[in-house]
Design a protein around this motif. Sequence first.
Motif, PDB file in Angstrom:
ATOM      1  N   ARG A 140      -6.679   1.809   4.129  1.00  0.00           N
ATOM      2  CA  ARG A 140      -7.883   1.644   3.333  1.00  0.00           C
ATOM      3  C   ARG A 140      -9.010   1.143   4.215  1.00  0.00           C
ATOM      4  O   ARG A 140      -8.904   0.077   4.834  1.00  0.00           O
ATOM      5  CB  ARG A 140      -7.676   0.669   2.169  1.00  0.00           C
ATOM      6  N   TRP A 187     -18.628   8.568   4.300  1.00  0.00           N
ATOM      7  CA  TRP A 187     -17.852   8.512   5.531  1.00  0.00           C
ATOM      8  C   TRP A 187     -17.889   9.856   6.229  1.00  0.00           C
ATOM      9  O   TRP A 187     -17.754  10.910   5.595  1.00  0.00           O
ATOM     10  CB  TRP A 187     -16.396   8.131   5.265  1.00  0.00           C
ATOM     11  N   ALA A 247     -16.179  11.924   2.753  1.00  0.00           N
ATOM     12  CA  ALA A 247     -16.321  11.561   1.353  1.00  0.00           C
ATOM     13  C   ALA A 247     -17.620  10.806   1.152  1.00  0.00           C
ATOM     14  O   ALA A 247     -18.216  10.305   2.108  1.00  0.00           O
ATOM     15  CB  ALA A 247     -15.136  10.708   0.874  1.00  0.00           C
ATOM     16  N   SER A 295     -18.291  10.399  -6.927  1.00  0.00           N
ATOM     17  CA  SER A 295     -17.793  10.635  -5.582  1.00  0.00           C
ATOM     18  C   SER A 295     -17.597  12.114  -5.307  1.00  0.00           C
ATOM     19  O   SER A 295     -17.426  12.925  -6.229  1.00  0.00           O
ATOM     20  CB  SER A 295     -16.471   9.889  -5.367  1.00  0.00           C
ATOM     21  N   TYR A 332     -15.807  14.829  -2.001  1.00  0.00           N
ATOM     22  CA  TYR A 332     -14.882  14.843  -0.880  1.00  0.00           C
ATOM     23  C   TYR A 332     -15.016  16.123  -0.081  1.00  0.00           C
ATOM     24  O   TYR A 332     -15.301  17.196  -0.628  1.00  0.00           O
ATOM     25  CB  TYR A 332     -13.439  14.720  -1.366  1.00  0.00           C
ATOM     26  N   PHE A 359      -7.558  11.548  -0.251  1.00  0.00           N
ATOM     27  CA  PHE A 359      -8.432  10.389  -0.068  1.00  0.00           C
ATOM     28  C   PHE A 359      -9.164  10.090  -1.373  1.00  0.00           C
ATOM     29  O   PHE A 359      -9.498  11.005  -2.136  1.00  0.00           O
ATOM     30  CB  PHE A 359      -9.473  10.650   1.019  1.00  0.00           C
ATOM     31  N   VAL A 394     -12.421   7.483  -2.933  1.00  0.00           N
ATOM     32  CA  VAL A 394     -13.452   6.476  -2.711  1.00  0.00           C
ATOM     33  C   VAL A 394     -13.648   5.653  -3.975  1.00  0.00           C
ATOM     34  O   VAL A 394     -13.547   6.164  -5.088  1.00  0.00           O
ATOM     35  CB  VAL A 394     -14.794   7.089  -2.260  1.00  0.00           C
ATOM     36  N   TYR A 433     -14.975   1.564  -0.588  1.00  0.00           N
ATOM     37  CA  TYR A 433     -13.643   1.676  -0.005  1.00  0.00           C
ATOM     38  C   TYR A 433     -13.232   3.135   0.078  1.00  0.00           C
ATOM     39  O   TYR A 433     -13.521   3.929  -0.816  1.00  0.00           O
ATOM     40  CB  TYR A 433     -12.613   0.923  -0.841  1.00  0.00           C
ATOM     41  N   LEU A 434     -12.546   3.462   1.148  1.00  0.00           N
ATOM     42  CA  LEU A 434     -11.951   4.779   1.315  1.00  0.00           C
ATOM     43  C   LEU A 434     -10.450   4.596   1.430  1.00  0.00           C
ATOM     44  O   LEU A 434      -9.955   4.119   2.453  1.00  0.00           O
ATOM     45  CB  LEU A 434     -12.508   5.482   2.551  1.00  0.00           C
ATOM     46  N   MET A 486      -7.017   6.145   1.971  1.00  0.00           N
ATOM     47  CA  MET A 486      -6.495   7.331   2.620  1.00  0.00           C
ATOM     48  C   MET A 486      -4.985   7.342   2.491  1.00  0.00           C
ATOM     49  O   MET A 486      -4.309   6.433   2.978  1.00  0.00           O
ATOM     50  CB  MET A 486      -6.909   7.372   4.092  1.00  0.00           C
ATOM     51  N   TYR A 505     -13.907   6.943  12.393  1.00  0.00           N
ATOM     52  CA  TYR A 505     -14.514   7.072  11.075  1.00  0.00           C
ATOM     53  C   TYR A 505     -15.765   6.200  11.003  1.00  0.00           C
ATOM     54  O   TYR A 505     -15.738   5.025  11.357  1.00  0.00           O
ATOM     55  CB  TYR A 505     -13.533   6.652   9.986  1.00  0.00           C
ATOM     56  N   CYS A 539     -19.044   4.896   8.562  1.00  0.00           N
ATOM     57  CA  CYS A 539     -19.711   4.744   7.284  1.00  0.00           C
ATOM     58  C   CYS A 539     -21.209   4.916   7.486  1.00  0.00           C
ATOM     59  O   CYS A 539     -21.749   4.495   8.512  1.00  0.00           O
ATOM     60  CB  CYS A 539     -19.409   3.368   6.691  1.00  0.00           C
TER      61      CYS A 539
END
Length: 124
Positions: free
Chosen positions: A19, A35, A48, A57, A59, A67, A69, A79-80, A82, A93, A95
């Motif tokens: 996460r 992201w 996402a 959201s 993706y 995934f 969000v 939060y992502l 995964m 990754y 943000c």
Amino acid sequence: EVQLVESGGGSVQAGGSLRLSCAAAGSTRNLCLAWFRQAPGKEREAVASIYMDTGSSRYGDSVKGRFTVSQDHAKKTAYLQMSGLQPEDTATYYCAAGPPFGCTALNTRWFDDWGQGTQVTVSS
């Protein structure tokens, strides 16, 4: 301008979960958080997005169904989550923050502020 701090990266085996967190300093009104990821030798890829006013959201095709969000609006944090990670998910990754339409466009051109990046490594 929004300052972003990322955390949660690490190393996992294939099939595992991580996460990522993206904490924003500044107003999140009318703000999209997204992201993107970049592996060595590859183009930066949309992962996402979440629109902070509504929680809506979107993706990228490569992560749909794996995934998710979400946000804690009071903490101004997205939060992502995964799951089902695969070796091809290995990347740095990032943000990023941008206007509302960035959440649907998912293109780097619309994002003004970026986090420092966090490494995700998935082993087979």
